[in-house]
Motif scaffolding. Sequence first.
Motif, mmCIF file in Angstrom:
data_model
loop_
_atom_site.group_PDB
_atom_site.id
_atom_site.type_symbol
_atom_site.label_atom_id
_atom_site.label_comp_id
_atom_site.label_asym_id
_atom_site.label_seq_id
_atom_site.Cartn_x
_atom_site.Cartn_y
_atom_site.Cartn_z
ATOM 1 N N GLY A 87 54.833 82.075 176.470
ATOM 2 C CA GLY A 87 54.986 81.417 175.180
ATOM 3 C C GLY A 87 56.152 81.996 174.403
ATOM 4 N N ASP A 88 56.013 82.069 173.098
ATOM 5 C CA ASP A 88 57.087 82.587 172.259
ATOM 6 C C ASP A 88 57.279 84.079 172.497
ATOM 7 O OD1 ASP A 88 57.083 80.066 171.196
ATOM 8 O OD2 ASP A 88 55.977 80.609 169.390
ATOM 9 N N GLY A 89 58.504 84.492 172.590
ATOM 10 C CA GLY A 89 58.760 85.911 172.776
ATOM 11 C C GLY A 89 60.238 86.197 172.840
ATOM 12 N N LEU A 90 60.590 87.450 172.625
ATOM 13 C CA LEU A 90 61.983 87.880 172.653
ATOM 14 C C LEU A 90 62.179 88.876 173.796
ATOM 15 C CD1 LEU A 90 62.511 88.176 168.784
ATOM 16 C CD2 LEU A 90 63.398 86.403 170.317
ATOM 17 N N HIS A 91 62.048 90.150 173.532
ATOM 18 C CA HIS A 91 62.305 91.150 174.571
ATOM 19 C C HIS A 91 61.073 91.987 174.894
ATOM 20 C CE1 HIS A 91 64.656 93.765 177.111
ATOM 21 N NE2 HIS A 91 64.383 94.828 176.365
ATOM 22 N N PHE A 92 60.428 92.526 173.874
ATOM 23 C CA PHE A 92 59.267 93.389 174.116
ATOM 24 C C PHE A 92 57.997 92.541 174.105
ATOM 25 C CE2 PHE A 92 62.407 96.472 172.524
ATOM 26 C CZ PHE A 92 62.411 97.334 173.611
ATOM 27 N N LEU A 93 57.772 91.866 175.221
ATOM 28 C CA LEU A 93 56.609 91.002 175.350
ATOM 29 C C LEU A 93 55.320 91.809 175.275
ATOM 30 C CD1 LEU A 93 57.806 88.628 178.217
ATOM 31 C CD2 LEU A 93 58.402 88.621 175.782
ATOM 32 N N GLU A 94 55.392 93.094 175.579
ATOM 33 C CA GLU A 94 54.232 93.978 175.515
ATOM 34 C C GLU A 94 53.640 94.031 174.109
ATOM 35 O OE1 GLU A 94 57.310 95.925 178.292
ATOM 36 O OE2 GLU A 94 57.282 94.749 176.434
ATOM 37 N N GLU A 95 54.481 93.836 173.097
ATOM 38 C CA GLU A 95 53.998 93.901 171.726
ATOM 39 C C GLU A 95 53.468 92.566 171.218
ATOM 40 O OE1 GLU A 95 53.284 96.312 170.084
ATOM 41 O OE2 GLU A 95 54.477 98.015 170.724
ATOM 42 N N ASP A 96 53.869 91.478 171.825
ATOM 43 C CA ASP A 96 53.423 90.165 171.380
ATOM 44 C C ASP A 96 52.348 89.554 172.272
ATOM 45 O OD1 ASP A 96 55.056 89.944 169.108
ATOM 46 O OD2 ASP A 96 56.769 89.305 170.314
ATOM 47 N N HIS A 97 52.343 89.893 173.556
ATOM 48 C CA HIS A 97 51.426 89.242 174.504
ATOM 49 C C HIS A 97 50.755 90.229 175.462
ATOM 50 C CE1 HIS A 97 52.875 85.300 173.231
ATOM 51 N NE2 HIS A 97 54.108 85.760 173.339
ATOM 52 N N ARG A 105 50.168 100.660 175.664
ATOM 53 C CA ARG A 105 48.836 101.002 175.168
ATOM 54 C C ARG A 105 47.839 99.853 175.242
ATOM 55 N NH1 ARG A 105 52.206 99.685 171.288
ATOM 56 N NH2 ARG A 105 51.505 98.471 169.467
ATOM 57 N N ASN A 106 48.302 98.613 175.134
ATOM 58 C CA ASN A 106 47.400 97.466 175.144
ATOM 59 C C ASN A 106 47.346 96.744 176.490
ATOM 60 O OD1 ASN A 106 46.459 97.344 172.299
ATOM 61 N ND2 ASN A 106 48.644 97.133 171.889
ATOM 62 N N ILE A 107 48.109 97.220 177.471
ATOM 63 C CA ILE A 107 48.133 96.594 178.791
ATOM 64 C C ILE A 107 47.382 97.431 179.824
ATOM 65 C CG2 ILE A 107 49.630 95.797 180.667
ATOM 66 C CD1 ILE A 107 51.747 95.162 178.567
ATOM 67 N N ILE A 108 47.593 98.739 179.784
ATOM 68 C CA ILE A 108 46.937 99.620 180.754
ATOM 69 C C ILE A 108 45.414 99.470 180.758
ATOM 70 C CG2 ILE A 108 46.427 102.060 181.216
ATOM 71 C CD1 ILE A 108 49.347 102.682 180.790
ATOM 72 N N PRO A 109 44.737 99.307 179.605
ATOM 73 C CA PRO A 109 43.273 99.165 179.664
ATOM 74 C C PRO A 109 42.791 98.016 180.546
ATOM 75 C CG PRO A 109 43.950 99.665 177.423
ATOM 76 C CD PRO A 109 45.221 99.417 178.203
ATOM 77 N N HIS A 110 43.583 96.974 180.698
ATOM 78 C CA HIS A 110 43.209 95.875 181.590
ATOM 79 C C HIS A 110 43.304 96.325 183.054
ATOM 80 C CE1 HIS A 110 43.182 92.699 178.505
ATOM 81 N NE2 HIS A 110 44.185 93.372 177.955
ATOM 82 N N VAL A 111 44.431 96.927 183.397
ATOM 83 C CA VAL A 111 44.714 97.263 184.797
ATOM 84 C C VAL A 111 43.885 98.448 185.265
ATOM 85 C CG1 VAL A 111 46.564 97.794 186.434
ATOM 86 C CG2 VAL A 111 47.056 96.372 184.434
ATOM 87 N N SER A 112 43.595 99.381 184.358
ATOM 88 C CA SER A 112 42.912 100.617 184.749
ATOM 89 C C SER A 112 41.438 100.414 185.083
ATOM 90 C CB SER A 112 43.052 101.665 183.630
ATOM 91 O OG SER A 112 42.420 101.226 182.441
ATOM 92 N N ARG A 113 40.913 99.222 184.832
ATOM 93 C CA ARG A 113 39.524 98.957 185.229
ATOM 94 C C ARG A 113 39.368 98.990 186.743
ATOM 95 N NH1 ARG A 113 39.302 93.688 181.327
ATOM 96 N NH2 ARG A 113 39.278 94.791 179.319
#
Length: 308
Positions: free
Chosen positions: A278-288, A57-65
């Motif tokens: 940077g800091d992250g575990l598995h679901f980088l989509e939620e942190d970055h 949900r927070n990544i597609i808005p960048h790419v869909s431009r």
Amino acid sequence: MAQSFESNVSAEFPFPLTRVEVLESYMTYIDTGAPQTNRQEVALFIHGNPVSTYLWRNIIPHVSRNLRCIAPDLIGFGSSGKPPILYRFRDHAAYLSAFIDAILPNQKVILIVQDWGSALGFNWAAQNPTRVLGLAFWEFLRPFPTFDDLVRGPSQTLYRNFRDPVEGRKLTIEENAMIERVLPNAVMRPLTQVENDAYRAPFLEKGAREPLFRVPNELPIEGQLADVWDIFEKFHAWLLESEVPKLLFWAKPGRLVTAEKAAWYLERLRNVKGVGVGDGLHFLEEDHPQKLGTEITRWISEVVLNDS
């Protein structure tokens, strides 16, 4: 460890879902449509376990431009159908292939994948190399020679238990451990109530949780399962040999992809760019998501489509 996750992550899901009939069931998906650029290439997002298109949900808005973006809920996940199948890797691959044939029969695609979605995306790409313009991936799956190569520490015990036919079903079906334990422990920041509820929604009923049990049992570890191991080895070999542009993200400490493992792949993959978030575990989509979205968009424009 300093937590550098982004504070502006939105819990809102801003996309309508469309439904398409696939192999006697159906799959739901996001389709942003073609932007004003009218480019014919498509960014295809494939999520992993135990999540859904909500992850993007927070990544597609960048790419869909600049590009049309398509993101399906895998069969058995999200709002897609939950047919009475075994949910083995081959089942998921068949449904994904049929979905792509139905929605994107001829288009060139840029794959953006993670976790279970990485294996499915790499497998499809290896079988359809002329249609793949680029691969962006992180926390990805490959053949794991040992359990230590998959995960270490307490999480290894948990994943060994997931693969036990009795304890595994208890954990995933009865206790919903993939949603209630694995997911929140794979994100640096606390998920909000809205976010937790969105991820729980597809699996409120025990009968819907079969895919959550099957995925960890399909992971190719120490040569097992033999048929899945063979599939993963083939697409992994293709990944290492292919000249298709690649964008590899990693985080510290990471889960499936540590900084050390990222360095190993950056030395061996061809035509690859690496980005540490940077800091992250598995679901980088939620942190970055901002970092992922902006870097993917820049890479697509400058490297994949060469619009610079």
